[in-house]
Design a protein around this motif. Structure first.
Motif, short mmCIF file in Angstrom:
data_model
loop_
_atom_site.label_atom_id
_atom_site.label_comp_id
_atom_site.label_asym_id
_atom_site.label_seq_id
_atom_site.Cartn_x
_atom_site.Cartn_y
_atom_site.Cartn_z
N PHE A 188 0.73 -1.55 -0.10
CA PHE A 188 0.07 0.38 0.09
C PHE A 188 0.39 1.26 0.04
O PHE A 188 1.21 2.20 0.97
CB PHE A 188 -1.31 -0.16 0.98
CG PHE A 188 -2.29 0.41 0.73
CD1 PHE A 188 -2.89 0.11 -0.19
CD2 PHE A 188 -2.68 1.80 1.53
CE1 PHE A 188 -4.84 0.81 -0.34
CE2 PHE A 188 -3.87 2.29 0.73
CZ PHE A 188 -5.03 1.64 0.08
N HIS A 189 2.10 1.18 -1.22
CA HIS A 189 2.91 2.46 -1.41
C HIS A 189 2.17 3.40 -2.00
O HIS A 189 1.83 2.57 -3.08
CB HIS A 189 4.13 2.08 -1.68
CG HIS A 189 4.86 1.19 -0.15
ND1 HIS A 189 4.96 1.49 0.83
CD2 HIS A 189 4.61 -0.37 -0.73
CE1 HIS A 189 6.15 0.24 1.02
NE2 HIS A 189 6.27 -0.99 0.79
N ASN A 190 2.77 4.58 -2.35
CA ASN A 190 2.27 5.77 -3.12
C ASN A 190 3.08 5.21 -4.48
O ASN A 190 4.43 5.46 -3.86
CB ASN A 190 2.54 6.56 -2.74
CG ASN A 190 1.06 7.58 -1.34
OD1 ASN A 190 0.24 6.70 -1.03
ND2 ASN A 190 1.29 8.08 -0.48
N LEU A 191 2.90 5.94 -5.80
CA LEU A 191 3.44 5.62 -6.24
C LEU A 191 3.33 6.51 -8.03
O LEU A 191 2.10 7.39 -7.28
CB LEU A 191 2.56 4.35 -7.22
CG LEU A 191 2.95 3.25 -8.19
CD1 LEU A 191 5.03 3.51 -8.39
CD2 LEU A 191 2.18 2.73 -9.12
N LEU A 192 4.54 7.14 -8.35
CA LEU A 192 4.11 8.09 -8.95
C LEU A 192 4.78 7.55 -10.03
O LEU A 192 6.32 6.71 -10.40
CB LEU A 192 5.58 8.92 -8.71
CG LEU A 192 5.96 10.23 -9.42
CD1 LEU A 192 4.33 10.99 -10.12
CD2 LEU A 192 6.12 11.24 -9.64
N MET A 193 4.76 7.44 -11.01
CA MET A 193 4.93 6.87 -12.40
C MET A 193 5.16 8.17 -13.64
O MET A 193 4.54 8.49 -13.76
CB MET A 193 4.35 5.90 -13.73
CG MET A 193 3.94 4.83 -12.75
SD MET A 193 2.85 4.54 -13.59
CE MET A 193 1.35 4.49 -13.27
N VAL A 194 6.55 8.54 -14.06
CA VAL A 194 7.42 9.55 -15.25
C VAL A 194 7.43 8.77 -15.78
O VAL A 194 8.09 7.99 -16.57
CB VAL A 194 7.80 10.06 -14.14
CG1 VAL A 194 8.86 11.43 -15.08
CG2 VAL A 194 8.01 10.68 -12.98
N GLY A 195 7.19 9.28 -17.35
CA GLY A 195 7.18 9.06 -18.90
C GLY A 195 6.35 9.40 -19.76
O GLY A 195 5.69 10.52 -19.74
N PRO A 196 6.71 9.95 -21.18
CA PRO A 196 6.10 10.25 -22.35
C PRO A 196 5.07 9.75 -22.52
O PRO A 196 4.15 8.47 -22.21
CB PRO A 196 7.23 9.48 -23.77
CG PRO A 196 8.08 8.55 -22.77
CD PRO A 196 7.90 8.38 -21.48
N PRO A 197 3.80 10.46 -22.93
CA PRO A 197 2.80 10.35 -23.10
C PRO A 197 2.42 8.93 -24.62
O PRO A 197 3.81 8.94 -25.01
CB PRO A 197 2.29 11.64 -24.67
CG PRO A 197 2.76 12.91 -24.48
CD PRO A 197 4.73 11.89 -24.06
N GLY A 198 1.28 7.79 -24.13
CA GLY A 198 1.63 7.00 -24.96
C GLY A 198 1.90 6.09 -23.57
O GLY A 198 2.52 4.42 -25.30
N ALA A 199 3.07 5.47 -22.90
CA ALA A 199 3.69 5.18 -22.57
C ALA A 199 3.65 3.84 -21.78
O ALA A 199 3.47 2.62 -21.17
CB ALA A 199 5.07 5.84 -21.51
N GLY A 200 1.68 4.15 -21.40
CA GLY A 200 1.23 3.21 -20.40
C GLY A 200 1.00 3.79 -19.38
O GLY A 200 0.17 2.63 -18.25
N LYS A 201 1.28 5.02 -18.29
CA LYS A 201 1.04 4.89 -17.69
C LYS A 201 -0.26 4.65 -16.86
O LYS A 201 -0.56 3.99 -16.15
CB LYS A 201 1.63 6.82 -17.02
CG LYS A 201 2.58 6.88 -17.40
CD LYS A 201 3.31 8.54 -17.16
CE LYS A 201 2.28 9.94 -17.89
NZ LYS A 201 3.18 9.55 -19.09
#
Length: 520
Positions: free
Chosen positions: A225-238
């Motif tokens: 139950f950790h908080n998550l941040l995803m960084v990436g270009p558009p369309g990468a699947g975030k």
């Protein structure tokens, strides 16, 4: 002529009993309502009098006084219509005195006498059962919602005349006129398994092409139950990955389901005829959302998105585009798992124990650091990333960077692990945590505070040397150090390891916000 009818009012996601006192006396025709009432409660006098007239019950010229006790607590909503109408019928001796004794009434009246859906029925019925009330009469649209509470009889009605016939009938005839509602919660939760299969069919991790690192980070986040941040270009699947995270979380327990359903009911968002919310919530507000809508508030406080995501996932896509004040308002709820809204009439507390999942581009155009596609200057990138404050980043345990999916991966697409396979590992890790934290204030590894690190995240000599090297080479802060320990504890649980090992620490150190973007 005087009567008292039981009803209920909301305070946050809890409820308390209200005595609706009705007095009808001779005098000039008048209708007074007292008891610290909101505008919509005061409007009950028009709805009730017109509804009674339209079903053929004409009131004689008289002076009517209605008091909602306790009079010092602010009351809002339209659900007091029914108890006021029943109180008037009893005071006018149109139904036998004490016919409504030990019964709680709740519902909004239409001008034709029809009973309309009310909000907050579940917590009110729960409070009634705790107070010893033996039965409740609610609108038919809410009857299954209230019937999940054990130890109390719940009946659903369609209009005020149906209730009048019920109250004038003998005890032996009442079940035939308005049968009690029965809800089998065990069957509800067994049927959920089929719903989960359908849900996973629509949002399954097997559909995610590539992005193994992000998939692994999502699994660790779900397990602890950790908080998550995803960084990436558009369309990468975030967004695609975020939408599939509820499918790998363990199913709601009955108690958690009651908590979630209470919040949804208080907000007035429970679907007609719906009994319980049995799936983990997933809320994804648009980045233009106001602070009050995100946190909760307005003149009459109502739950915000963070409370509607209680026991589930709150997904903030395009994180830097949210208002800075709205994001910073998340600090306290993320720490305390509840939010308190203060108004002139008092304080209201809503639960907000949610898993925060965020997604963002690395720059305004979305393609940094690809020099061929990115047109952003470095100061512009810094300003963009700086919209996310340090205190918010400090509350995010895992940060993962995604790259664009290459053509070869799309062409030779092979299905990865399904959500069901991942969820089995997550549930095993959760069982380990449940045993570890039994008797403590913690439930998940993501909850572990600094004071408890030594007890739950103890390191051996080799692991301490590893952390010392990581601390120096990565120039970690104290917060980053504790963040790595929490994540490493979850990685060890996923592998079934009793002690945190060096590989667990090395993997956990990988999920740090990049110094290229934030400098820490």
């Amino acid at each position: 002529m005087y009567s008292t009818i039981f009803s209920g009012a909301l305070h946050g996601v809890s409820a308390y009993l209200v005595s609706v006192e009705v007095d009808i006396a001779k005098g000039l025709p008048a209708f007074f309502m007292v008891g610290s009432l909101s505008t919509e409660v005061r409007e009950s006098r028009e709805r009730v009098t017109v509804a009674l007239k339209n079903v053929g019950l004409h009131l004689p010229p008289c002076r009517i006084t209605v008091n909602l006790s306790p009079a010092d607590r602010k009351k809002d909503g339209t659900a007091f219509d029914l108890p006021i109408a029943v109180g008037m019928l009893e005071a006018l001796e149109l139904v036998p005195r004490d016919a409504a004794k030990g019964c709680l009434f709740l519902g909004e009246l239409g001008l034709n006498g029809e009973l309309k859906k009310a909000r907050g029925v579940l917590p009110i019925v729960r409070a009634a059962a705790a107070a010893g009330i033996r039965e409740c009469i609610v609108p038919k649209a809410n009857m299954r919602e209230g019937a999940v509470i054990p130890g109390i009889t719940v009946r659903g009605a369609e209009n005020i005349l149906e209730i009048m016939y019920f109250l004038t009938a003998g005890q032996t005839d009442r079940d035939g006129l308005m049968p009690p509602v029965q809800v089998d919660t065990d069957r509800l939760f067994s049927e959920r398994a089929f719903g989960c299969c359908e849900q996973q069919g629509r949002f399954d991790f097997s559909e995610v092409t590539g992005q193994e690192t992000a998939r692994r980070a999502a699994e660790i986040a779900a397990a602890g139950f950790h908080n998550l941040l995803m960084v990436g270009p558009p369309g990468a699947g975030k967004s695609m990955i975020a939408r599939r995270i509820p499918g790998i979380l363990p199913p709601l327990t009955l108690e958690e389901s009651l908590e979630v359903t209470s919040v949804v009911s208080v907000a007035g968002l429970l679907e007609e005829g719906e009994t319980l919310v049995t799936e983990r919530p997933f809320r994804s507000p648009h980045h233009t959302i106001s602070q009050a809508a995100l946190i909760g508030g307005s003149t009459v406080p109502k739950p915000g998105m963070i409370s509607l995501a209680h026991r589930g996932v709150l997904f903030l896509d395009e994180l830097p585009e949210f208002q800075r004040a709205a994001l910073d308002a998340l600090r306290q709820p993320l720490e305390e798992h509840r939010v308190t809204i203060s108004r002139i009439n008092g304080n209201v507390t809503y639960p907000s124990d949610f898993m925060l999942v965020c997604a963002m581009n690395p720059c305004p155009c979305g393609y940094y650091p690809d020099a061929e596609r990115c047109s952003c200057t470095e100061p512009r990138v810094r300003r963009y990333m700086g919209k996310v404050s340090g205190p918010i980043l400090d509350r995010i345990d895992l940060c993962v960077e995604l790259e664009s999916v290459d053509y070869e991966s799309l062409r030779n697409r092979t299905k990865g692990e399904s959500s069901g396979e991942i969820r089995r590992r997550v549930e095993q890790a959760r069982q380990i945590q449940e045993a570890r934290f039994e008797g403590s204030a913690y439930r998940f590894n993501g909850d572990i505070e600094v004071s408890a690190m030594e007890r739950y995240c103890r390191l051996g000599e080799e692991q301490q040397r590893c952390m010392e090297q990581l601390y120096a080479s990565l120039q970690l802060s104290a917060r980053a150090y504790h963040r790595i320990l929490r994540v490493a504890r979850t990685i060890a649980d996923l592998e079934g390891a009793e002690e945190i090992g060096v590989p667990h620490l090395m993997e956990a150190s990988f999920y740090r916000p990049s110094t290229e973007y934030w400098g820490h």
